[in-house]
Structures are given as structure tokens and as C-alpha cells.
Write a protein that holds these residues in place. Structure first.
Motif, short mmCIF file in Angstrom:
data_model
loop_
_atom_site.label_atom_id
_atom_site.label_comp_id
_atom_site.label_asym_id
_atom_site.label_seq_id
_atom_site.Cartn_x
_atom_site.Cartn_y
_atom_site.Cartn_z
N PRO A 302 78.56 52.45 26.32
CA PRO A 302 79.62 51.50 25.93
C PRO A 302 80.57 51.13 27.06
O PRO A 302 80.86 49.94 27.25
CB PRO A 302 80.32 52.23 24.78
N ASN A 330 72.18 48.35 23.88
CA ASN A 330 73.55 48.84 23.67
C ASN A 330 73.66 49.89 22.57
O ASN A 330 74.38 49.71 21.58
CB ASN A 330 74.47 47.65 23.38
N ALA A 332 74.93 52.78 20.42
CA ALA A 332 76.29 53.28 20.22
C ALA A 332 76.36 54.80 20.30
O ALA A 332 77.40 55.36 20.63
CB ALA A 332 76.83 52.80 18.87
N LYS A 333 75.25 55.47 19.98
CA LYS A 333 75.23 56.93 20.01
C LYS A 333 75.15 57.42 21.45
O LYS A 333 74.33 56.93 22.24
CB LYS A 333 74.03 57.47 19.24
#
Length: 539
Positions: A302, A330, A332-333
Motif C-alpha cells: 500500500p 494491489n 491489501a493483506k
């Protein structure tokens, strides 16, 4: 539905290069730091001329050609020319010396080497195995040849026009293209045998789904690493292009991306961290880069996307395999490596190769639908090959967990796991949290002997330029982020971590060094910070 494997015209370097040169000869394949450019037609002409030179020196189909060169034009020509003849390229780290160089030269069985002039004396200082001819990348060899060796200047490989004699039989996708030596972080390096189909499958746009056939890849990983050799070959086969720099430089990364019009790049996690820890600039988003693969991802995804405006991906790969796991754009984790790609089957298993439950750590083992799309063995090492491929699956030596969503998260190398007072600790997870601290540029976590039982945790840290490591502050930073048993007892600050030539941290060196007088100790039974016992930590 039956999968149709790629044809020789698609994945064999010789035929792919000839096809692109005929169909789109004026398109650019390679750009170099000095401003030079090769079209596909020019690349073919250069490769054919160098192949003819190798052939005149005695290189035949299936022979190993050792290439001890940095990233650059002649290194690529030598590797590609060997493959054009149906010979096997053996790229070797030009920094090697002594016993490791002796081992690689002997293990390769190569009779001919192409070397940078700075490497020649080091090569001649060790037993040269089967070598009979050495081509030095300079107008003159510059040294006297010992008995049994003939030295040549680079002119023998740089002739213009002409080409080698025709092949007696075609090159097949399952023929060996290269022998690439692993980093040898725990023992002698092993030569990984790679077929043309393995090299192509590992990184083509169907595997690296974040890439396109019109991408320009930054070739900053060395050509003795798959991030250099495989990307260069894959780009040639699919008709993409490469921007060749000698090595990764934090300060010159974005200028090179802009100058050479790079659209796609593979970054080691440490490289992404180095870039993120540079001071922000007004032009951070002013560049042509569209996709970045960060491996391992850690927590960099991120912030990297937010700051630089690129799509971030991650994956899992190693020299022996062909990217079995890859993420979408991309993620998120943090810490994930993605999900299995089409054409591979993966399992997480215990020490007996029995499957573990979701959420439980297990070793990742792999097999592919198509033959020859992974390594077909370790050169001259049948026992190591059998051990890696036991029970019909390739064993990676890496521990993962699979979560409820089907994402695979890297836990640790099996050999790097730590056990402290009955608790299993992932050194990688501790490193990820430490690297979130703004003062830390590099981090490695290893086990050291406990004065009670099992292991204690040592973190070896290198600071961001202009800053210093404050061990008490590091511990305070970790307390809300990690369970108490995972917080390092010992912290040592160094200028830089020891690394292999492929930028992997040499944890075996740190383990062997163990506790040193400058290690800070927070106390064996403490859960908080304590004043430093030692002064003079490097900044």
C-alpha cells in the motif's frame, strides 16, 4: 481441457529471436545505460556473429559455456549465442573468488569461459577444471596463459556478419538452456538445470499475469540470477524489451526508469524498502512505470502504490520452479504471496508430506501440469535431485500458511524458524514489523542459543542513512505490534547486512557470529525495554 504447451518457435530462444527479427526487425529489444540500443534484427546479427565465434573455438551442441560477466552487452551476447548453438549457458557471479569459484567452475564442466578482465586473475588463481579456452572481454587478454589454457581477446566473439554452421537437429523446448547456480546460503551452490520451457514458463505474461508483451523490463538483477537471465530470455521470446543497467542503485532507480522508459520491474523486498525510505520528492509519480512486483511483499504494497502511483503485485518463485503463486493488483493483506496460477498444483505439508489444515504452517510442495516447466534436476547431483523431488513433488523448503480466502502467506524458510520457550517464531514476520520503523533500513532475525532452553531471538539491524539504531526504541515500537515472545531479546546494529551476490541475507553468517560484545540485551525475562548495556552503536 487439454493444455497445449508452447512450441519451439515460441519458447526456444533461437527460433523466437529469428521470428521477431523477421517480423518486426526494427523494433527495439534492448536499451543500455550508455544510450546504445539493439533492435531485434541487430540482436540477431550480434548473436549469430558471437555464436560463430564460439563455434570456431570448439563449442558444440550441449556444451557448457561459462559466462562471468556483469550486466551488459557482451554478457547477453555470450549467453544468447551459446543458446543459439544449442549449447548451455552457465552465468557466474563476477564477484566469485577462491573456493566458491573453484567449485562452480569444476561443477559446470565448461571447457570455454567468457570473462570480464577484472575476473581473469581470480579465475587463474584457482584450478580451472575442464576449461581449455578463456575469452577476455577486452581487446587483449592481458595475462600469460598457464599450461593447458588458451586466452583470447573479445574480437573472436565480435565479428560482424556471417553466422554459425546450421544445426544438425533442431533445438527442443525440453533441451537444457542454462545452469544457474543457487546462492549457497547454507552449503555449496547447486547448479539448477533449466530447459527452454522452464525459463519461458517461469515469467511469460501467462504466468506473470501483471505483465504484457509490450512491456519494457528493467534488467537490474544480475544475469547470473533468474531475475536477470530469465527476464532477458523471456522478453526476447515474447517480443518485449529490456533496459539493461549494471545493478540496482537506489539513487538512480527512478532516473533510470524515466531515462530508459521502463514500464515493469521486479523488486526484492529490500529494494522496495530502500526506495520507500528515500525522502519524498515532488516527481515521485512522474515516471512511465506501471507495474511493480515486490518479493517478498511484507508491508510495502500500500505505501508503495500510494507514493509512486504504480500497481503493485507480489509472487513466489525460486530458481528451480516457475512462479507457482502470484497475486492480483494491489493486495491489501501484508505478507501474502498470492494464489496458485493455472497449470500448477500446490500443497502445504508436514515433515511426512501429509497435508496440513488451513491456517497451519506447512512446507510448500509443487508440481506442474506440463513436463519440463520446472527444473529437471541439479547438475551432477542425483542425490540432491531425488531429495528435492521426493514423492513426486518438488519441495521448496519454505513454510507457508493458507488462509480462509485461499491466499498463501510466507512464514519462513524451514532452516530459519525459531523456537523460543515452546513458541514457534517466524523470523520473517518479526523482520517485517521491524522494517516498519523509520530508522531501520535492513533487518535480519536469527536464533541464538538460550541460557535457559531452546532459542533466543537476535535482530541485526542496519540504519537508514543519517539515522541511528536505538534498541530501546525498537523494542518499544514492537511491543504493540508483536506478541511478547516474538520481541527480540538481543539487538545489534551494523552498517549493512552480509548478503549473497543475489542480495539474499546470509543468515548463516549471522548465526555463526552469534552474540558479539556490541549486542544490546533487554534481559531474558523482561518484556519491555531496558537501557543499552553498550555504547558506540553504528549510525
Amino acid at each position: 481441457m487439454t493444455r497445449v504447451p508452447p512450441s519451439a518457435e515460441t519458447c526456444v530462444l533461437r527460433y523466437a529471436l529469428e521470428r521477431h527479427a523477421a517480423e518486426r526487425g526494427d523494433d527495439v529489444y534492448a536499451v543500455f545505460e550508455d544510450g546504445g540500443r539493439w533492435t531485434f534484427a541487430e540482436t540477431l546479427a550480434r548473436v549469430r556473429a558471437t555464436a560463430a565465434g564460439l563455434q570456431r573455438l570448439g563449442v558444440e551442441r550441449g556444451d557448457a559455456v561459462l559466462v562471468m560477466m556483469p550486466n551488459g552487452a557482451l554478457g547477453l551476447r555470450a549467453m544468447f549465442a551459446a543458446n543459439y548453438l544449442g549449447a548451455v549457458s552457465v552465468p557466474v557471479n563476477p564477484a566469485y573468488r577462491g573456493a566458491i569459484l573453484e567449485h562452480v567452475v569444476a561443477d559446470s564442466g565448461a571447457a570455454i569461459a567468457v570473462v570480464h578482465p577484472d575476473c581473469l586473475d581470480r579465475l587463474l588463481e584457482v584450478p580451472t577444471g575442464a576449461l581449455t579456452r578463456i575469452v577476455v572481454a577486452s581487446p587483449e587478454p592481458g595475462s600469460d596463459a598457464p599450461d593447458g589454457l588458451t586466452l583470447h581477446g573479445e574480437a573472436v566473439l565480435l565479428g560482424e556478419g556471417g553466422g554459425p554452421e546450421p544445426l544438425a537437429t533442431p533445438i527442443a523446448p525440453w533441451d537444457t538452456q542454462s545452469i544457474i547456480f543457487t546462492s549457497g546460503t547454507t552449503g555449496r551452490s547447486k547448479g539448477v538445470l533449466s530447459s527452454y520451457l522452464h525459463c519461458y514458463t517461469a515469467m511469460n505474461p501467462e504466468t506473470w499475469t501483471c505483465t504484457r508483451a509490450d512491456d519494457r523490463h528493467l534488467l537490474h538483477m544480475p544475469i547470473f540470477h533468474i531475475g536477470g537471465a530469465f527476464i532477458a530470455s523471456m522478453a526476447l521470446c515474447v517480443g518485449a524489451s529490456i533496459a539493461v543497467v549494471e545493478r540496482f542503485r537506489t539513487d538512480d532507480f527512478w532516473p533510470a526508469v524515466r531515462r530508459m522508459e521502463v514500464t515493469c520491474v521486479f523488486l526484492l523486498g529490500a529494494m522496495a524498502t530502500f526506495l520507500l525510505k528515500q525522502p519524498p520528492r515532488d516527481d515521485d509519480r512522474d515516471h512511465p512505470l506501471r507495474a511493480v512486483m515486490i518479493v517478498p511483499l511484507g508491508q510495502a504494497g500500500p505505501p508503495f502504490r500510494e507514493r509512486f502511483g504504480v500497481d503493485v503485485f507480489t509472487l513466489f518463485n525460486m530458481t528451480e520452479i516457475s512462479t507457482p503463486l502470484i497475486s492480483g493488483a494491489n493486495p491489501a493483506k501484508p505478507n501474502i504471496c498470492g494464489r496458485p496460477r493455472a497449470g500448477v498444483e500446490v500443497r502445504l505439508v508436514d515433515a511426512n508430506d501429509l497435508a496440513v489444515a488451513d491456517g497451519a504452517p506447512g512446507e510448500l510442495i509443487i508440481r506442474t501440469d506440463d513436463p519440463w516447466t520446472m527444473t529437471h534436476g541439479y547438475h551432477g547431483r542425483p542425490e540432491a535431485t531425488a531429495a528435492a523431488w521426493r514423492n513426486g513433488w518438488f519441495h521448496t523448503g519454505d513454510m507457508f500458511v493458507r488462509d480462509a480466502d485461499g491466499d498463501y502467506q510466507f512464514v519462513d524458510r524451514l532452516k530459519d524458524a525459531i523456537r523460543r520457550r515452546g513458541e514457534n517464531i517466524s523470523s520473517y514476520e518479526v523482520e517485517v514489523e521491524i522494517l516498519a520503523h523509520p530508522d531501520v533500513r535492513e533487518a535480519a532475525v536469527v536464533a541464538v542459543p538460550s541460557d535457559v532452553t531452546e532459542d533466543e531471538v537476535l535482530a541485526v539491524l542496519a540504519p537508514v542513512e543519517g539515522r541511528r539504531i536505538d534498541p530501546a526504541a525498537i523494542v518499544a515500537f514492537l511491543e504493540p505490534r508483536l506478541p511478547a515472545f516474538m520481541i527480540p531479546r538481543y539487538i545489534r546494529a551494523v552498517d549493512a547486512l552480509p548478503k549473497t551476490p543475489t542480495a539474499k541475507v546470509e543468515k548463516h553468517v549471522l548465526r555463526a557470529t552469534g552474540l558479539t560484545p556490541d549486542c544490546w540485551d533487554r534481559g531474558g525475562d523482561r518484556r519491555g525495554s531496558s537501557p543499552s548495556k553498550f555504547e558506540g552503536l553504528p549510525s
